[in-house]
Each structure stands twice: as C-alpha cells, then as structure tokens.
Motif scaffolding. Sequence first.
Motif, PDB file in Angstrom:
ATOM      1  N   GLU A  88       0.830  -1.203   0.000  1.00 13.54           N
ATOM      2  CA  GLU A  88       0.000   0.000   0.000  1.00 13.54           C
ATOM      3  C   GLU A  88       0.865   1.254   0.000  1.00 13.54           C
ATOM      4  O   GLU A  88       0.629   2.186  -0.774  1.00 13.54           O
ATOM      5  CB  GLU A  88      -0.921  -0.012   1.223  1.00 13.54           C
ATOM      6  CG  GLU A  88      -1.937   1.096   1.228  1.00 13.54           C
ATOM      7  CD  GLU A  88      -2.989   0.934   2.325  1.00 13.54           C
ATOM      8  OE1 GLU A  88      -4.083   1.497   2.156  1.00 13.54           O
ATOM      9  OE2 GLU A  88      -2.722   0.248   3.328  1.00 13.54           O
ATOM     10  N   GLU A 138       1.165   3.989  -2.952  1.00  8.10           N
ATOM     11  CA  GLU A 138       0.892   5.403  -2.680  1.00  8.10           C
ATOM     12  C   GLU A 138       2.049   6.273  -3.143  1.00  8.10           C
ATOM     13  O   GLU A 138       1.854   7.322  -3.742  1.00  8.10           O
ATOM     14  CB  GLU A 138       0.646   5.618  -1.187  1.00  8.10           C
ATOM     15  CG  GLU A 138      -0.799   5.399  -0.799  1.00  8.10           C
ATOM     16  CD  GLU A 138      -1.011   5.442   0.712  1.00  8.10           C
ATOM     17  OE1 GLU A 138      -0.136   5.980   1.442  1.00  8.10           O
ATOM     18  OE2 GLU A 138      -2.047   4.931   1.164  1.00  8.10           O
ATOM     19  N   ALA A 171      -6.351   0.975 -13.532  1.00  5.62           N
ATOM     20  CA  ALA A 171      -7.727   0.943 -13.025  1.00  5.62           C
ATOM     21  C   ALA A 171      -8.729   0.775 -14.168  1.00  5.62           C
ATOM     22  O   ALA A 171      -9.687   0.001 -14.062  1.00  5.62           O
ATOM     23  CB  ALA A 171      -8.028   2.222 -12.234  1.00  5.62           C
ATOM     24  N   ASP A 216     -16.517  -3.048  -0.695  1.00  3.78           N
ATOM     25  CA  ASP A 216     -15.418  -2.551  -1.532  1.00  3.78           C
ATOM     26  C   ASP A 216     -14.088  -3.038  -0.976  1.00  3.78           C
ATOM     27  O   ASP A 216     -13.950  -3.277   0.221  1.00  3.78           O
ATOM     28  CB  ASP A 216     -15.408  -1.019  -1.537  1.00  3.78           C
ATOM     29  CG  ASP A 216     -16.627  -0.441  -2.231  1.00  3.78           C
ATOM     30  OD1 ASP A 216     -17.444  -1.217  -2.754  1.00  3.78           O
ATOM     31  OD2 ASP A 216     -16.757   0.794  -2.229  1.00  3.78           O
ATOM     32  N   PHE A 217     -13.118  -3.157  -1.852  1.00  3.64           N
ATOM     33  CA  PHE A 217     -11.777  -3.516  -1.392  1.00  3.64           C
ATOM     34  C   PHE A 217     -10.739  -2.887  -2.306  1.00  3.64           C
ATOM     35  O   PHE A 217     -11.065  -2.351  -3.363  1.00  3.64           O
ATOM     36  CB  PHE A 217     -11.600  -5.039  -1.303  1.00  3.64           C
ATOM     37  CG  PHE A 217     -11.864  -5.782  -2.595  1.00  3.64           C
ATOM     38  CD1 PHE A 217     -10.846  -6.056  -3.495  1.00  3.64           C
ATOM     39  CD2 PHE A 217     -13.146  -6.235  -2.899  1.00  3.64           C
ATOM     40  CE1 PHE A 217     -11.085  -6.745  -4.674  1.00  3.64           C
ATOM     41  CE2 PHE A 217     -13.400  -6.932  -4.068  1.00  3.64           C
ATOM     42  CZ  PHE A 217     -12.361  -7.189  -4.969  1.00  3.64           C
ATOM     43  N   HIS A 218      -9.494  -2.928  -1.863  1.00  8.22           N
ATOM     44  CA  HIS A 218      -8.374  -2.448  -2.665  1.00  8.22           C
ATOM     45  C   HIS A 218      -7.573  -3.642  -3.148  1.00  8.22           C
ATOM     46  O   HIS A 218      -7.384  -4.606  -2.409  1.00  8.22           O
ATOM     47  CB  HIS A 218      -7.467  -1.532  -1.846  1.00  8.22           C
ATOM     48  CG  HIS A 218      -7.990  -0.140  -1.716  1.00  8.22           C
ATOM     49  ND1 HIS A 218      -8.854   0.233  -0.720  1.00  8.22           N
ATOM     50  CD2 HIS A 218      -7.764   0.968  -2.468  1.00  8.22           C
ATOM     51  CE1 HIS A 218      -9.149   1.519  -0.866  1.00  8.22           C
ATOM     52  NE2 HIS A 218      -8.499   1.983  -1.920  1.00  8.22           N
ATOM     53  N   SER A 245      -2.253   0.467  -6.928  1.00  4.87           N
ATOM     54  CA  SER A 245      -3.451   0.230  -6.131  1.00  4.87           C
ATOM     55  C   SER A 245      -4.688   0.488  -6.983  1.00  4.87           C
ATOM     56  O   SER A 245      -4.749   1.483  -7.693  1.00  4.87           O
ATOM     57  CB  SER A 245      -3.432   1.180  -4.926  1.00  4.87           C
ATOM     58  OG  SER A 245      -4.715   1.265  -4.359  1.00  4.87           O
ATOM     59  N   HIS A 248      -8.875   0.642  -6.488  1.00  4.30           N
ATOM     60  CA  HIS A 248     -10.007   0.597  -5.560  1.00  4.30           C
ATOM     61  C   HIS A 248     -11.175  -0.070  -6.281  1.00  4.30           C
ATOM     62  O   HIS A 248     -11.657   0.439  -7.280  1.00  4.30           O
ATOM     63  CB  HIS A 248     -10.379   2.006  -5.110  1.00  4.30           C
ATOM     64  CG  HIS A 248     -11.470   2.025  -4.087  1.00  4.30           C
ATOM     65  ND1 HIS A 248     -12.274   3.114  -3.871  1.00  4.30           N
ATOM     66  CD2 HIS A 248     -11.893   1.076  -3.220  1.00  4.30           C
ATOM     67  CE1 HIS A 248     -13.151   2.826  -2.912  1.00  4.30           C
ATOM     68  NE2 HIS A 248     -12.933   1.602  -2.515  1.00  4.30           N
ATOM     69  N   LYS A 250     -14.854  -1.008  -6.425  1.00  2.79           N
ATOM     70  CA  LYS A 250     -16.163  -0.695  -5.854  1.00  2.79           C
ATOM     71  C   LYS A 250     -17.153  -1.709  -6.383  1.00  2.79           C
ATOM     72  O   LYS A 250     -17.325  -1.849  -7.584  1.00  2.79           O
ATOM     73  CB  LYS A 250     -16.604   0.713  -6.255  1.00  2.79           C
ATOM     74  CG  LYS A 250     -15.717   1.816  -5.714  1.00  2.79           C
ATOM     75  CD  LYS A 250     -16.335   3.171  -6.035  1.00  2.79           C
ATOM     76  CE  LYS A 250     -15.450   4.320  -5.618  1.00  2.79           C
ATOM     77  NZ  LYS A 250     -14.246   4.450  -6.459  1.00  2.79           N
TER      78      LYS A 250
END
Length: 124
Positions: A23, A27, A43, A68-70, A116, A118, A120
């Motif tokens: 993570e 970032e 993404a 939701d998850f990453h 990363s 995300h 949804k």
Amino acid sequence: GAAEQPDADSGSATAEDPVAAAESAAEAAGATPEGKKYADEVATAFGRDQGKSIQFCAREVRRPELSDFHVFVRVSAVGEVEEALVKPNTNLAACLRGKLKGWKVSAPPLADSWVSVHVKLKTK
C-alpha cells in the motif's frame, strides 16, 4: 484475519505486513504524475478485464462479501502482474486475488511498480 497467519506474532512488528508495504509503495508511486497516470490506466484496464473474474468469484464464493476492497498489484517491466494483494481480505477479494497473477497490463514507468486499484462493488 490473524487466525490465518499462525506465525504472525501480534506483539512484534518485526516482519512488515506485506499489504501495508504494498500500500505504501503504491501510494508513493501514485504520488508522481507518471505514476498516477499509470495507476489510472491500470484501473481502467481492471474494469475492462476483471469484471468477469469478479462476477465469476461472486458466483463461486458462498455468501460473497460485497464490500469494496483495494487490490495491490506488482507489475513487472513488461507489464505482467507478478504479485497481487488485497485489503481487506474478503472472500470475494481473495478469490479475485488468485486470478490476477499473470494479468497483462501496459508496462509501468518503473519495473516492479506497485499499483493500487479501488474496487467498488455495486451492491443491488
């Protein structure tokens, strides 16, 4: 969560949590303009390529957790996912995680980049 890792000693933080490490790496990469652009590309590709995998997992898993998850993916220089981690590790996320290794995306600005995504989940 901790039950699945019997070797993880809750008192000591000697081994860094791989998800936390991924993570922070994602970032840091996403903080640069090219890293952010790349994360957006991944993404978009994720939405295009992995929708079927998510649907498959939702059917495969008993009582799938639709929160939701990453997803954190480590991408090689040639744009192949070498490692994938998820947070939180829901049953649906864990199922998907197993399908991401070897997924082909565009080549990253830096080899072995963590990205990363995300995820949804639209709960009806």
